[in-house]
Design an enzyme around this catalytic site. Structure first.
Site, PDB file in Angstrom:
ATOM      1  N   LYS A  14      92.339  -1.827 -33.844  1.00 23.88           N
ATOM      2  CA  LYS A  14      93.031  -1.663 -32.798  1.00 23.88           C
ATOM      3  C   LYS A  14      92.039  -0.718 -31.728  1.00 23.88           C
ATOM      4  O   LYS A  14      92.117  -0.970 -30.882  1.00 23.88           O
ATOM      5  CB  LYS A  14      94.106  -1.826 -32.719  1.00 23.88           C
ATOM      6  N   ARG A  89     104.865  -4.926 -30.541  1.00 24.21           N
ATOM      7  CA  ARG A  89     105.083  -4.767 -32.399  1.00 24.21           C
ATOM      8  C   ARG A  89     106.611  -5.041 -32.361  1.00 24.21           C
ATOM      9  O   ARG A  89     106.792  -5.796 -33.437  1.00 24.21           O
ATOM     10  CB  ARG A  89     105.212  -2.996 -32.309  1.00 24.21           C
ATOM     11  N   ARG A 128      90.432   7.722 -42.910  1.00 19.93           N
ATOM     12  CA  ARG A 128      91.286   8.525 -42.269  1.00 19.93           C
ATOM     13  C   ARG A 128      91.840   9.587 -42.307  1.00 19.93           C
ATOM     14  O   ARG A 128      92.312  10.206 -41.633  1.00 19.93           O
ATOM     15  CB  ARG A 128      91.797   7.376 -41.114  1.00 19.93           C
ATOM     16  N   ARG A 134      96.818  13.056 -39.165  1.00 15.49           N
ATOM     17  CA  ARG A 134      98.323  12.553 -39.402  1.00 15.49           C
ATOM     18  C   ARG A 134      98.954  12.762 -40.111  1.00 15.49           C
ATOM     19  O   ARG A 134      98.537  12.164 -41.383  1.00 15.49           O
ATOM     20  CB  ARG A 134      97.848  11.093 -38.113  1.00 15.49           C
ATOM     21  N   ARG A 145     104.056   1.739 -43.351  1.00 17.29           N
ATOM     22  CA  ARG A 145     104.469   0.617 -42.604  1.00 17.29           C
ATOM     23  C   ARG A 145     103.607  -0.446 -42.282  1.00 17.29           C
ATOM     24  O   ARG A 145     104.383  -1.922 -42.031  1.00 17.29           O
ATOM     25  CB  ARG A 145     103.299   1.839 -41.679  1.00 17.29           C
TER      26      ARG A 145
END
Ligand code: B4P
Length: 192
Positions: A14, A89, A128, A134, A145
């Protein structure tokens, strides 16, 4: 106005595709994930609350997110259009969003759903995680998630199918190939 929701599971691209859409179509970007990370970074009250959810792979409560979006919409100058990245969401957020757009005398042009296989999502997020720093890019949180996405976020797809704003996008392949699919859809909307 060209108002676009970019939707998909965690790691579907996204944020990546939003950057390309902004460059080509000159839209204003709002990423609820980025806004929350900024609050965390500056250690605000909202940031402290958000961090406790994000670190567990949970969604930040709807009221908090809706209030944040309301604030953004109220302070918006005149723009060509907006790309909503990571919002809505939940179905509750989607319903509140419809009202918010109406109150601002505008509407949604299209919801783009990036379709990506589960293993590819996990691979991308783990990769990532090697450099992002993160706290939610580790296998345990990624698994959570994805579960939260299935249970709470994926029903948003039916919501947009019902209001006839839904558009599936092939989210596998190179960033440019995926972007081509998005451009085909957005160009059609601009011609209308
Ligand atoms: P977000 O910041 O929205 O992030 P995301 O779902 O992890 O990622 P995205 O899909 O944008 O993937 P990206 O382009 O980076 O959310 C983070 C958290 O904030 C949520 O879990 C939640 O807790 C909270 N939150 C946010 N919004 C909320 C809301 N509305 N309500 C409640 N809570 C909310 O891509 C991922 C990786 O893949 C990148 O490394 C990228 O380089 C790579 N990639 C992209 N496209 C690729 C391709 N085609 N091929 C290979 N790699 C690719």
């Amino acid at each position: 106005m060209l108002n676009v929701v970019i939707f998909g599971p965690p790691g579907s691209g996204k944020g990546t595709q939003s950057q390309k859409i902004i460059e080509k179509y000159g839209l204003t970007h709002i990423s609820t994930g980025d806004l929350l990370r900024r609050e965390i970074h500056t250690n605000t009250h909202l940031g402290v609350i958000a961090k406790s959810y994000i670190d567990r792979g949970e969604l930040v409560p709807d009221e908090t997110i809706i209030e944040m979006l309301d604030h953004f919409m109220d302070n918006l100058p005149k723009v060509k259009g907006i790309i909503f990245d990571g919002f809505p969401r939940t179905v509750i957020q989607a319903e509140a969003f419809q009202k918010m757009l109406k109150n601002n005398n505008t509407s949604l042009s299209v919801m783009l759903n990036l379709e990506v296989d589960r293993q590819e999502l996990i691979d991308r997020l783990l990769l990532r995680g090697e450099t992002s720093g993160r706290s939610d890019d580790n296998l345990e949180t990624i698994t959570k998630r994805l579960e939260v996405y299935e249970n709470r976020t994926s029903p948003v797809i039916s919501f947009y199918k019902e209001v006839k704003l839904y558009q599936a996008i092939k989210g596998m392949g190179s960033v440019d190939e995926i972007f081509q699919g998005i451009c085909t859809v957005l160009d059609k909307h601009l011609e209308q």
